[in-house]
Each structure stands twice: as C-alpha cells, then as structure tokens.
Design a protein around this motif. Sequence first.
Motif, PDB file in Angstrom:
ATOM      1  N   THR A 197      29.755 -24.846 -29.272  1.00 20.22           N
ATOM      2  CA  THR A 197      28.537 -24.212 -29.374  1.00 20.22           C
ATOM      3  C   THR A 197      29.029 -22.998 -28.730  1.00 20.22           C
ATOM      4  N   GLN A 207      27.037 -19.320 -27.210  1.00 13.95           N
ATOM      5  CA  GLN A 207      25.625 -18.783 -26.953  1.00 13.95           C
ATOM      6  C   GLN A 207      25.960 -17.281 -26.346  1.00 13.95           C
ATOM      7  N   THR A 251      22.312 -18.703 -30.668  1.00 14.80           N
ATOM      8  CA  THR A 251      23.223 -19.829 -30.322  1.00 14.80           C
ATOM      9  C   THR A 251      23.978 -20.179 -31.805  1.00 14.80           C
ATOM     10  N   THR A 266      26.741 -22.542 -33.794  1.00 13.17           N
ATOM     11  CA  THR A 266      27.347 -24.050 -33.702  1.00 13.17           C
ATOM     12  C   THR A 266      28.272 -24.401 -34.671  1.00 13.17           C
TER      13      THR A 266
END
Length: 181
Positions: A84, A86, A136, A138
């Motif tokens: 992940t 951000q 975000t 992923t």
Amino acid sequence: MSRIGKAIITIPAGVTITENNGVVTVKGAKGELSQELTAGITLEQKDGELNVNRPSDSKQHKALHGLYRALINNMIVGVSEGFTKQLELVGVGYRASHAGQKLELALGFSHGIVLELPSEVKVDTLTEKGKNPIITLTSHDKQLLGMVTAKIRSFRKPEPYKGKGVRFVGEIVRRKAGKSA
C-alpha cells in the motif's frame, strides 16, 4: 557472500513457488507474479524455506544474487500481504476522485488530469473537510505500484517554497526561504 542474497526466505502458508525454464512464478491469495532469472541463479526450496544460490563468485553473479533474492521476497510478500502507498495532495483547490480504474486529479492546471490505472492496482480517494486529499493505492506488485505512484507524483512534484504538490504521506519536504527584501 551477499548479505541480502544469502538470507533465507520463509514461505508463508498458501503461497506456492514454481521454477520453470528460468522463470519463477509465485502464486498466492492476492494474485500471481512471475520473474525471469538470468545468469544461472538457482532456487533451492525445502521445509517452507527458499534459498537463492549463485553459480560462481564473479562480479556479475554477486551483483545479481542479492537482486533476485530481494525481487523474489517482494513477490512473496506481495501475493500474501500486498503493498500500500498513500499520496497526499497539498495545495489550495487540489482534488482527487476516482471512478473505477480512472483517477481524476485537479492540481491547479487549467485542465483536469485523468489517469487510467492498471487493473492490478486498486485506488481509493479520501477527501475530508479541512484536510488534504489522500490517494491510497494497493497492489500485489511492488514494482508496478511504485511506477504508478511515481507517475502520479510527477504531475506536480512538491516545490520547496510553499510545499505545494503531490507527496507521499509522511514525506518531509525541505523548505527554502523566499526572497529577502
């Protein structure tokens, strides 16, 4: 011996690793990744552990030993846990929204930026009043995730005077003093 290359990789439950004609394939709950091995690098798998071996102590083999161990480890972590990243949009009027695999950015230009994301990358945008918008991303593929985040960041890199731009969450931007009157 390479410190990274000789480190043993533990294989978590639910992850299978196969090597076929110099191509390593890692399958797990989050997806499947493959990587081509060169220069005679071999894998030794036993008791839920994976060892990366090199054929000789030549400079080329030493360089690739740690590289392939790190790449295979990232593939294993990716298919079992995922990665992940951000991004934070710092600036007045900077906005982000998504619809499916399209990310729409308003970064202070006269036009909006629409970016079509690969199917392996999942996107989520969060906009709260009084806070900077956060994107975000992923994925199970660390390399692809890094390339996508770098592309988004390249639209408006953080500038040193006001600190405006697209930055990673937690990234510290070194600030410069403006003109001295």
